[in-house]
Design an enzyme around this catalytic site. Structure first.
Site: not given
Length: 602
Positions: A537, A581
């Site tokens: 990420h 996320h």
């Protein structure tokens, strides 16, 4: 985080090389020679990923503008497997639709190099990620707004834009959805399809019992997208009402007009000065591969770089925008001296923990499930991850060594993502040394990805030479800061408390990974150095900063400092990783940028 490609994945990817153009208005070209001559593009977007396709779609709403998107990978239409939600875990590292990057050896991880999956396909990581839809905490957005100096990115300002982009697809009165989300924080008329997870297995009841017994640590959370995500609740996914993945390619690009042209299988190698020696970067150079001729096109208005956290700084550095001494070392002339280019790589470190249980396996026959999904878009492959819950945990102050790396009191430090491990479709980055169940196992081997949401160690992207087709050097600098390993250590202990609760007394036998006797700080730290991986990420390598700041790469209007005609819109501009996320923040930044760009031309 997704594992290496499986035999199943290879078979599925070969099922449907359909070779069809993008539906509706956007026109796809397979090779630079196929581009029509005499077309003057107002905007050229370098990268057809999550952000790039949002920008292209929104700019194309002005029918007088022509937009060209140049994407290194193939069309998403050629990859059937990307449509099937339950097969998301078969994509990623090792896949033909991935760049298959690896990091340099990490000193903090016993010298290990890590896989670093990045999509190489139209739609970018929204086409091959796990589809989890989380917004982060309101503290994250307010933190970014403060760092950047633009309150338009603060939570209260950005939330209407987030809801405008969202199309929640389910009936809130349906029993499979009721009590899983808060309708008031969602949008219904946007482009990006979102739906709530559902499943009916015994694990659900046991898990939610822990929110009563251990409420202080694991409170029930109705909807993690209300800006205060701390707690345990149901996952939301970018899955549409036909049980298919919703990506920027399917949700944004497919609704454009024919004023969008898309060139696939072609890499943008550099951005160039339109005058040849100035700072007006409205020209792109591109090629199919290192041995093919390079071509150039000039945009009438702007070039928008949207290659992502790895490729965008690589493009800028190859173009002469970066730290002078770094560029000189690889033989690149410096046009804009900016030491911040490629620095500040902010990512989330994670590890897997596993528990042996007496719960029945939720495993299924993949071939039969694939047939069911193909015929009716139902069955186990119509959903996302195997066990459809997330937990966001905020650690107590006394576990943080006097530091709080989070964005604020509404922000968790740790995420748990739950999955069942199966021999057929492993998930969540199962380390190679971890035990896997036998193919005929009828018991659930439970896995949690334990994620440090706010790693404060910062890495970098750099060049090894001046060939745009050479992969850059990726250094996550994992565990450079002691607090990062301490947070994951406490995350493992928190997971242990969850599955030692009364609810799981008769269902969970023991830790199997790490070993049950690994309890001391020293034992857990050794385990973490041998097992931690990136949750992939990453953000921040072309960080946004206030206009006039001596650091950062882009201004709040997404323009590259010291240039004209050049913007960057993707994860690389986000200053630090959120408690989320990252796909939704990237969508939101892209929506915000698109509106700014359009407004600048009235």
């Amino acid at each position: 985080m997704l594992p290496r490609v499986t035999k199943l994945n290879s078979r599925l990817l070969s099922l449907a090389l359909l070779g069809i153009q993008i539906a509706r208005g956007a026109i796809t070209y397979q090779h630079p020679d196929d581009l029509p001559s005499g077309v003057d593009y107002d905007f050229i977007v370098a990268g057809g990923g999550t952000a790039g396709l949002v920008v292209a779609s929104r700019l194309s709403e002005n029918s007088n503008w022509k937009v060209l998107v140049i994407e290194a990978g193939p069309s998403n239409k050629d990859a059937f497997v990307t449509r099937v939600p339950g097969l998301a875990s078969t994509l990623g590292a090792g896949s033909p639709i991935d760049w298959n990057y690896t990091t340099i050896p990490q000193d903090g991880l016993d010298g290990r190099s890590l896989d670093y999956p990045r999509a190489k396909i139209l739609g970018g990581c929204s086409t091959h990620n796990g589809m989890v839809y989380t917004r982060g905490s309101k503290d994250d957005w307010n933190s970014w707004a403060g760092i950047i100096g633009d309150q338009g990115l603060g939570w209260d300002s950005i939330l209407p834009a987030i809801k405008k982009a969202e199309k929640f697809t389910q009936d809130f009165t349906d029993q499979s959805v009721k009590g899983h989300i808060d309708p008031s924080v969602h949008g219904f008329d946007g482009k990006l399809s979102v739906s709530a997870a559902y499943s009916n297995i015994s694990f659900n009841d046991l898990l939610f019992e822990t929110t009563k017994e251990l409420n202080a640590e694991f409170p029930f959370k109705l909807d993690m997208n209300d800006g205060k995500p701390i707690g345990l609740g149901w996952t939301q996914y970018t899955i549409d009402n036909h049980a298919e993945r919703s990506s920027s390619a399917t949700s944004y690009l497919e609704s454009t007009g024919d004023n969008v042209h898309v060139l696939v299988n072609t890499l943008v190698t550099r951005v160039l000065s339109a005058s040849g020696n100035g700072t007006d970067f409205r020209k792109v150079e591109f090629a199919v591969d290192a041995n093919s001729p390079k071509k150039q096109l000039e945009a009438k208005k702007e070039v928008i770089v949207a290659g992502g956290v790895i490729a965008s700084p690589q493009i800028l550095m190859n173009s002469g925008i970066g730290e002078r001494k770094v560029l000189q070392a690889v033989g690149i002339d410096t046009l804009i001296d900016n030491p911040s280019v490629g620095k500040n790589l902010s990512d989330q470190g994670a590890t897997s923990v596993m528990f042996d249980t007496t719960l029945p396996s939720t495993d299924f026959d993949v071939d039969a499930a694939l047939t069911e999904w193909t015929n009716s878009h139902t069955g186990p492959l119509a959903r996302g991850a195997r066990l459809n819950h997330l937990t966001f945990v905020r650690l107590p102050d006394d576990k943080l060594n006097g530091q709080d790396p989070s964005s604020g009191k509404n922000s968790p430090h740790i995420e748990f993502q739950f999955a069942q491990i199966t021999p057929q479709v492993p998930t969540l980055g199962v380390p190679k040394q971890a035990p896997l169940p036998a193919a005929n196992s009828y018991r659930l081997l439970l896995q949690l990805a334990v994620v440090n949401l706010y790693s404060i160690s910062r890495g970098s992207i750099s060049l090894s030479d001046n060939n745009p087709f050479t992969y850059p050097l990726i250094d996550l600098n994992m565990f450079k800061e002691d607090i990062d390993i301490a947070i994951l250590r406490e995350g493992i202990r928190s997971a242990g408390r969850m599955f030692s609760s009364k609810a799981f007394k008769n269902s969970v036998n023991k830790f199997v990974y790490p070993p049950a006797d690994a309890t001391s700080d020293e034992d857990l730290d050794a385990f973490l150095r041998s097992s931690t991986f990136s949750y992939v990420h990453g953000v921040g390598t072309l960080s946004m900063s206030p206009k006039g700041a001596s650091w950062g790469v882009v201004n709040p209007d997404f323009k590259v400092k010291g240039t004209s005609g050049l913007r960057v819109v993707d994860a690389s501009v986000i200053p630090h990783a959120p408690a989320a996320h990252t796909q939704l923040p990237v969508y939101a930044f892209a929506e915000y940028a698109s509106a700014l760009i359009a407004k600048s031309y009235n």
